[in-house]
Design a protein around this motif. Sequence first.
Motif, PDB file in Angstrom:
ATOM      1  N   LEU A 193      78.164  79.872  42.717  1.00 52.63           N
ATOM      2  CA  LEU A 193      76.878  79.155  43.339  1.00 52.63           C
ATOM      3  C   LEU A 193      77.515  78.098  44.095  1.00 52.63           C
ATOM      4  O   LEU A 193      76.887  77.702  45.294  1.00 52.63           O
ATOM      5  CB  LEU A 193      76.203  78.540  42.153  1.00 52.63           C
ATOM      6  CG  LEU A 193      75.695  79.619  40.994  1.00 52.63           C
ATOM      7  CD1 LEU A 193      75.213  78.960  39.643  1.00 52.63           C
ATOM      8  CD2 LEU A 193      74.402  80.357  41.529  1.00 52.63           C
ATOM      9  N   THR A 194      78.271  77.028  43.723  1.00 53.67           N
ATOM     10  CA  THR A 194      78.634  76.003  44.614  1.00 53.67           C
ATOM     11  C   THR A 194      79.460  76.399  45.912  1.00 53.67           C
ATOM     12  O   THR A 194      79.114  75.922  46.947  1.00 53.67           O
ATOM     13  CB  THR A 194      79.748  74.932  43.853  1.00 53.67           C
ATOM     14  OG1 THR A 194      80.797  75.738  43.477  1.00 53.67           O
ATOM     15  CG2 THR A 194      78.821  74.608  42.656  1.00 53.67           C
ATOM     16  N   ASN A 195      80.095  77.480  45.879  1.00 50.33           N
ATOM     17  CA  ASN A 195      80.592  77.913  47.451  1.00 50.33           C
ATOM     18  C   ASN A 195      79.820  78.272  48.020  1.00 50.33           C
ATOM     19  O   ASN A 195      80.251  78.636  49.213  1.00 50.33           O
ATOM     20  CB  ASN A 195      82.015  78.840  46.700  1.00 50.33           C
ATOM     21  CG  ASN A 195      82.960  78.449  46.114  1.00 50.33           C
ATOM     22  OD1 ASN A 195      83.163  77.122  46.128  1.00 50.33           O
ATOM     23  ND2 ASN A 195      83.928  79.217  45.389  1.00 50.33           N
ATOM     24  N   ASN A 196      78.824  78.778  47.817  1.00 47.36           N
ATOM     25  CA  ASN A 196      77.767  79.229  48.636  1.00 47.36           C
ATOM     26  C   ASN A 196      76.542  78.323  48.968  1.00 47.36           C
ATOM     27  O   ASN A 196      75.529  78.856  49.387  1.00 47.36           O
ATOM     28  CB  ASN A 196      77.197  80.584  48.078  1.00 47.36           C
ATOM     29  CG  ASN A 196      78.138  81.881  48.365  1.00 47.36           C
ATOM     30  OD1 ASN A 196      78.170  82.360  49.348  1.00 47.36           O
ATOM     31  ND2 ASN A 196      78.795  82.078  47.053  1.00 47.36           N
ATOM     32  N   GLY A 197      76.857  77.128  48.751  1.00 44.29           N
ATOM     33  CA  GLY A 197      75.703  76.045  49.065  1.00 44.29           C
ATOM     34  C   GLY A 197      74.927  75.441  47.881  1.00 44.29           C
ATOM     35  O   GLY A 197      73.844  74.891  48.289  1.00 44.29           O
ATOM     36  N   GLY A 198      75.101  76.027  46.692  1.00 41.67           N
ATOM     37  CA  GLY A 198      74.200  75.487  45.874  1.00 41.67           C
ATOM     38  C   GLY A 198      74.669  74.263  44.997  1.00 41.67           C
ATOM     39  O   GLY A 198      75.802  73.993  45.356  1.00 41.67           O
ATOM     40  N   ARG A 199      73.826  73.708  44.430  1.00 38.60           N
ATOM     41  CA  ARG A 199      74.193  72.209  44.030  1.00 38.60           C
ATOM     42  C   ARG A 199      73.945  72.383  42.496  1.00 38.60           C
ATOM     43  O   ARG A 199      72.896  72.498  41.799  1.00 38.60           O
ATOM     44  CB  ARG A 199      73.372  71.184  44.429  1.00 38.60           C
ATOM     45  CG  ARG A 199      73.383  69.855  43.842  1.00 38.60           C
ATOM     46  CD  ARG A 199      71.969  69.035  44.090  1.00 38.60           C
ATOM     47  NE  ARG A 199      72.265  67.822  43.544  1.00 38.60           N
ATOM     48  CZ  ARG A 199      71.219  66.885  43.537  1.00 38.60           C
ATOM     49  NH1 ARG A 199      70.070  67.330  43.757  1.00 38.60           N
ATOM     50  NH2 ARG A 199      71.252  65.737  42.677  1.00 38.60           N
ATOM     51  N   VAL A 200      74.929  72.804  41.535  1.00 37.69           N
ATOM     52  CA  VAL A 200      74.822  72.708  40.066  1.00 37.69           C
ATOM     53  C   VAL A 200      74.858  71.213  39.592  1.00 37.69           C
ATOM     54  O   VAL A 200      75.825  70.606  39.713  1.00 37.69           O
ATOM     55  CB  VAL A 200      76.130  73.326  39.614  1.00 37.69           C
ATOM     56  CG1 VAL A 200      75.848  73.469  37.686  1.00 37.69           C
ATOM     57  CG2 VAL A 200      76.097  74.893  40.046  1.00 37.69           C
ATOM     58  N   VAL A 201      73.768  70.999  38.676  1.00 36.78           N
ATOM     59  CA  VAL A 201      73.483  69.438  38.475  1.00 36.78           C
ATOM     60  C   VAL A 201      73.850  69.346  36.951  1.00 36.78           C
ATOM     61  O   VAL A 201      74.035  68.159  36.358  1.00 36.78           O
ATOM     62  CB  VAL A 201      72.128  69.009  38.709  1.00 36.78           C
ATOM     63  CG1 VAL A 201      71.723  68.952  40.280  1.00 36.78           C
ATOM     64  CG2 VAL A 201      70.975  69.977  37.956  1.00 36.78           C
ATOM     65  N   GLY A 202      73.965  70.348  36.276  1.00 39.90           N
ATOM     66  CA  GLY A 202      74.497  70.218  35.090  1.00 39.90           C
ATOM     67  C   GLY A 202      74.563  71.653  34.111  1.00 39.90           C
ATOM     68  O   GLY A 202      74.226  72.727  34.794  1.00 39.90           O
ATOM     69  N   VAL A 203      75.176  71.489  33.165  1.00 45.35           N
ATOM     70  CA  VAL A 203      75.469  72.828  32.343  1.00 45.35           C
ATOM     71  C   VAL A 203      74.800  72.437  31.013  1.00 45.35           C
ATOM     72  O   VAL A 203      74.860  71.683  30.413  1.00 45.35           O
ATOM     73  CB  VAL A 203      76.932  73.027  32.115  1.00 45.35           C
ATOM     74  CG1 VAL A 203      76.806  74.288  31.024  1.00 45.35           C
ATOM     75  CG2 VAL A 203      77.671  73.206  33.500  1.00 45.35           C
TER      76      VAL A 203
END
Length: 227
Positions: A193-203
């Motif tokens: 997700l993050t390597n393709n431009g996504g912003r993971v805001v939490g788990v």
Amino acid sequence: MEEKNFIEIETQTITTHSSSLESFKKLRTNLMYTENLKVISLTSSIPDEGKTVIAFNLAYAFAQMGKKVCLVDCDLRRTSLKEYLMLTKHHDGVSELLTNQGKDGLNSTNIDNLYIMLAGKTPPNPSEILSSSHFTDMIETLREQFDYVIIDTPPVAAGSDATVVSRAVDGTVFVLRNEFTSKKVAKRAIGELTNNGGRVVGVVLSRVKASSQDYGRYGYYGYYGYY
């Protein structure tokens, strides 16, 4: 998008255990205090980790506090959201809207402030549809109409759909089922997700048992800010 249809929500499927409800309220609060976060997607590594349950209850929690919320089912491959609704006929949804084959798909519900857009018919090319400019336009239209937009997406392992949606939204909440998914698999999915431009805001850790005597229908949920 007009609010034409009316979907009756089967309210008994909403989490009612006090501790579970409190957990969703805490999740809601954490997200409210995250900067630039209005359109939120939820995903997981693999199926059956509880992302749809969390998406539904998160949207419900926002609606309870008077926020106008739209819950969007972008799991075009294997929709689960309809399990929470009392549907007697097919309703156009995301797939019809994005391919100009139906109505706008926005539905009001019997819960104040909560609106729902279903997935619609299963298309042969979900990733391609979600990658189109029509999807981006849809997101921007919903952003203007609602205080919060909550989007349920497929697991990362199901294809590129979750990654595509993650790039188009303000932030993604990653759902991890307790004692079910390996750390290695979860890290790989978050990395994708993050390597393709996504912003993971939490788990969100799902199915966490507080004690043998105190256990809600869907378990308890813990939120961890992503670093």
